[in-house]
Design a protein around this motif. Structure first.
Motif, PDB file in Angstrom:
ATOM      1  N   PHE A  60       0.833  -1.208   0.000  1.00 39.07           N
ATOM      2  CA  PHE A  60       0.000   0.000   0.000  1.00 39.07           C
ATOM      3  C   PHE A  60       0.872   1.263   0.000  1.00 39.07           C
ATOM      4  CE2 PHE A  60      -2.572   3.158   2.476  1.00 39.07           C
ATOM      5  CZ  PHE A  60      -3.516   3.398   1.481  1.00 39.07           C
ATOM      6  N   VAL A  73      -1.136   4.535  -1.705  1.00 35.69           N
ATOM      7  CA  VAL A  73      -1.367   5.589  -0.704  1.00 35.69           C
ATOM      8  C   VAL A  73      -1.277   6.996  -1.305  1.00 35.69           C
ATOM      9  CG1 VAL A  73       1.001   5.766   0.208  1.00 35.69           C
ATOM     10  CG2 VAL A  73      -0.922   6.304   1.689  1.00 35.69           C
ATOM     11  N   TYR A  80      -4.521   7.909  -2.708  1.00 34.37           N
ATOM     12  CA  TYR A  80      -5.640   7.420  -1.898  1.00 34.37           C
ATOM     13  C   TYR A  80      -6.829   8.397  -1.943  1.00 34.37           C
ATOM     14  CZ  TYR A  80      -8.235   5.799   2.210  1.00 34.37           C
ATOM     15  OH  TYR A  80      -9.220   5.348   3.059  1.00 34.37           O
ATOM     16  N   ARG A 129      -9.869   6.334  -3.561  1.00 39.07           N
ATOM     17  CA  ARG A 129     -10.390   5.459  -2.502  1.00 39.07           C
ATOM     18  C   ARG A 129     -11.862   5.086  -2.670  1.00 39.07           C
ATOM     19  NH1 ARG A 129     -13.116   8.702   1.578  1.00 39.07           N
ATOM     20  NH2 ARG A 129     -13.203   6.759   2.748  1.00 39.07           N
ATOM     21  N   VAL A 134      -7.394   1.278  -2.006  1.00 42.65           N
ATOM     22  CA  VAL A 134      -7.448   1.306  -0.538  1.00 42.65           C
ATOM     23  C   VAL A 134      -6.461   0.284   0.038  1.00 42.65           C
ATOM     24  CG1 VAL A 134      -9.821   2.179  -0.420  1.00 42.65           C
ATOM     25  CG2 VAL A 134      -9.417  -0.290  -0.530  1.00 42.65           C
ATOM     26  N   SER A 135      -6.309   0.323   1.360  1.00 40.39           N
ATOM     27  CA  SER A 135      -5.220  -0.462   1.966  1.00 40.39           C
ATOM     28  C   SER A 135      -5.560  -1.927   2.248  1.00 40.39           C
ATOM     29  CB  SER A 135      -4.806   0.185   3.286  1.00 40.39           C
ATOM     30  OG  SER A 135      -5.803  -0.032   4.272  1.00 40.39           O
ATOM     31  N   VAL A 193       3.241   5.144   7.339  1.00 43.11           N
ATOM     32  CA  VAL A 193       2.651   6.040   6.333  1.00 43.11           C
ATOM     33  C   VAL A 193       3.286   7.429   6.421  1.00 43.11           C
ATOM     34  CG1 VAL A 193       0.499   7.207   5.670  1.00 43.11           C
ATOM     35  CG2 VAL A 193       0.506   4.752   6.089  1.00 43.11           C
ATOM     36  N   SER A 207       5.736   8.882   3.380  1.00 42.48           N
ATOM     37  CA  SER A 207       4.941   9.767   2.534  1.00 42.48           C
ATOM     38  C   SER A 207       5.877  10.534   1.598  1.00 42.48           C
ATOM     39  CB  SER A 207       4.159  10.720   3.450  1.00 42.48           C
ATOM     40  OG  SER A 207       3.615  11.750   2.708  1.00 42.48           O
ATOM     41  N   GLY A 209      -2.719  12.199  -0.135  1.00 41.68           N
ATOM     42  CA  GLY A 209      -3.189  10.823   0.001  1.00 41.68           C
ATOM     43  C   GLY A 209      -2.926  10.298   1.393  1.00 41.68           C
ATOM     44  N   ALA A 210      -1.713  10.555   1.903  1.00 39.58           N
ATOM     45  CA  ALA A 210      -1.354  10.059   3.238  1.00 39.58           C
ATOM     46  C   ALA A 210      -2.262  10.677   4.298  1.00 39.58           C
ATOM     47  CB  ALA A 210       0.106  10.386   3.533  1.00 39.58           C
ATOM     48  N   PHE A 243      -5.676   9.177   4.255  1.00 40.78           N
ATOM     49  CA  PHE A 243      -5.649   7.830   4.812  1.00 40.78           C
ATOM     50  C   PHE A 243      -5.605   7.878   6.344  1.00 40.78           C
ATOM     51  CE2 PHE A 243      -3.217   4.191   6.381  1.00 40.78           C
ATOM     52  CZ  PHE A 243      -4.065   3.169   5.987  1.00 40.78           C
ATOM     53  N   GLU A 246      -8.858   8.370   7.833  1.00 40.17           N
ATOM     54  CA  GLU A 246      -9.707   7.159   7.899  1.00 40.17           C
ATOM     55  C   GLU A 246      -9.368   6.337   9.131  1.00 40.17           C
ATOM     56  OE1 GLU A 246     -12.448   6.665   6.105  1.00 40.17           O
ATOM     57  OE2 GLU A 246     -11.861   8.605   5.277  1.00 40.17           O
TER      58      GLU A 246
END
Ligand SMILES: Cc1cc2nc3c(=O)[nH]c(=O)nc-3n(C[C@H](O)[C@H](O)[C@H](O)COP(=O)(O)OP(=O)(O)OC[C@H]3O[C@@H](n4cnc5c(N)ncnc54)[C@H](O)[C@@H]3O)c2cc1C
Length: 480
Positions: free
Chosen positions: A216, A221, A224, A228, A236-237, A257, A261, A268-269, A272, A275
């Protein structure tokens, strides 16, 4: 000689395992113990897909412990009796574990803690599965949060997640380890081999989690934020089952992550990490509102006329035979792989609780049995969010249109075609709504609606109106 038991539960890993590291650092001998006691989780004992995963994960943990010079001691519950017995036969003076936050586990853990102390054993607990402990995050008035954005802001205002702890090189053990039952004796594997798709899709265990994370951060990522929502892409992861079983800690994911990055990939990081914040929020809500797996968080919805229990529509939904392609693709992805993409989880849940006016609890129960990542906090939040009755929920009038969702998020139809192969010959413009294809075109390609693929079990427009009317009827009630 000081001996400690490490009571493994949903922290089936060696890296960043605070209880294990403390035991290895402070005791002369360490006994890694796992107790299978599903009845202690009340109505939420692991479902079929989770049991399959747990079987595999316990085997991997035993191997990893073996590489560190030890092995897993497996026992059947009750947990208290098993821990006391292992302590008695080994002369252990302490039991260490990482905390869980589900209401059933918390009740059990406090009872075990109290009884072990009374029996003269030292007990110590650690924070291993969440970035932020639920009681540590509160509003200015000291209350729990009910809305995600201020919750996440409060989390980010703290010094932030700690650095992960490396795995111990070796785990000191007594010459003789106590008896252990074989993993197979726990009967976690189903007798019928329905799990072949799961075996193809997943590598349970800590090393599987690490390779999944590596894949990922090497690729998806960075994009993402923009990819996503597309279930047909590798956007996605797929870390959720690994996180649920604690094969990797959120601290390890966070640190990896952040440190990997790349320039241009920060958006993106950050998306994520947010989330991961939803996972924290789900646990925060469950911790403070432990009744929510069985009851709407918003009292206005008590007595809402959802249908409950068995029924044809529920069965069609479960089996991926609703006649609505994106929904059927999602439900079949779930059946085949034990997992479903988040965007599609929202769409299938919305069809059930809104268009079909079926109880979110029946949907949550099906997910509980079939998801490898079934998690009481996130599943309850996801279902109550979709139904409109939970924390920071989608408003009741937001009813996903599965045709529009399909056309927007599966524009080339790759996802639907993969899981609903009988629609393979349907031209792209009708793929998400085959019922609109004129009879003449159907005949040309030899596609028989109602025979090759079901007619929709519900009319999307009229069921939307029916749902709005039903939700409107509770609008005037006082909100809790
Ligand atoms: C009806 C419904 C039921 C759900 N049931 C579960 C469940 O039982 N277990 C579960 O782990 N997630 C559940 N989710 C949340 C989400 O769908 C999954 O976490 C996500 O699809 C897992 O895939 P991933 O690891 O690739 O996620 P990514 O997009 O890569 O996200 C990374 C991690 O963040 C966390 N996360 C992401 N989105 C959410 C979210 N909305 N809520 C809470 N945590 C999130 C997960 O731990 C996930 O592994 C549910 C969502 C809905 C709408």
């Amino acid at each position: 000689m000081r001996t400690a038991i490490v009571w493994f539960r949903r922290d089936l890993r060696l890296t960043d395992n605070p209880a294990l590291s403390a035991a290895v650092g402070e005791y002369d001998r360490v006994l890694p113990v796992f107790v299978w006691a599903p009845e202690e989780e009340g109505p939420w004992s692991p479902g079929s897909a989770q049991r399959w995963w747990l079987h595999k994960s316990l085997e991997r943990l035993d191997e990893a412990l073996g590489n560190a010079g030890s092995r897993l001691i497996l026992r059947r519950g009750p947990s208290l009796e098993a821990l006391k017995t292992v302590a008695a036969v080994t002369g252990a003076d302490a039991v260490l574990w990482n905390r869980l936050y589900e209401p059933g586990a918390r009740d059990r853990d406090s009872a075990v803690e109290e009884a072990l102390r009374q029996a003269g054993l030292t007990t110590r607990t650690y924070s291993g599965s969440l970035l932020f402990e639920p009681p540590d995050i509160a509003t200015g008035q000291g209350n729990p949060f009910r809305v995600f954005t201020p919750f996440w802001k409060a989390c980010r205002a703290t010094p932030g997640p700690r650095s992960p702890i490396p795995a111990p090189d070796s785990i000191p053990r007594p010459g003789d380890l106590p008896d252990s039952v074989p993993v197979a004796a726990l009967d976690l594997m189903p007798c019928i081999r329905w799990y072949e798709g799961l075996e193809e899709a997943w590598r349970p265990g800590e090393s599987g989690a690490l390779s999944q994370l590596e894949a990922f951060v090497e690729g998806p990522v960075a994009n993402y934020a923009s990819r996503r929502d597309y279930p047909g892409l590798e956007g996605v992861s797929r870390m959720s089952p690994h996180l649920h079983f604690g094969e990797i800690s959120p601290h390890s994911i966070w640190a990896t992550v952040v440190s990997r990055s790349t320039s241009g990939g920060e958006r993106g990081a950050e998306a994520f990490l947010r989330e991961l914040g939803w996972r924290e929020f789900a646990h925060h809500v469950l911790y403070h509102f432990p009744e929510t797996p069985a009851k709407p968080m918003n009292d206005r919805f008590t007595g809402f006329p959802w249908r409950e229990g068995p029924g044809e529509a529920l069965e069609a939904w479960q089996g991926g035979r609703t006649g609505i392609p994106i929904v059927d693709a999602g439900m079949r992805q779930l059946w085949e792989t034990g997992w479903m993409h988040n965007r599609v989880r929202m769409v299938v849940a919305s069809l059930l609780v809104k268009n079909l006016l079926w109880s979110w609890k029946d949907g949550a129960a099906w997910f509980w049995d079939t998801l490898v990542d079934a998690d009481l906090a996130s599943n309850t939040m996801g279902w109550q969010w979709t139904a409109g009755c939970g924390a920071d929920a989608a408003p009741y009038f937001r009813i996903f249109n599965p045709v529009i969702q399909g056309e927007k998020f599966d524009p080339d139809g790759g996802y639907v075609r993969r899981f609903v192969p009988e629609l393979g010959c349907v031209p792209p413009r009708y793929l998400h709504k085959p019922w609109e294809m004129p009879e003449s075109e159907r005949r040309k390609i030899g596609f028989r609606l109602g025979a090759d693929y079901p007619e929709p079990i519900v009319d999307l427009a009229s069921s939307r109106k029916r749902a709005l009317d039903a939700f409107q009827s509770i609008k005037g009630r006082a909100e809790s």
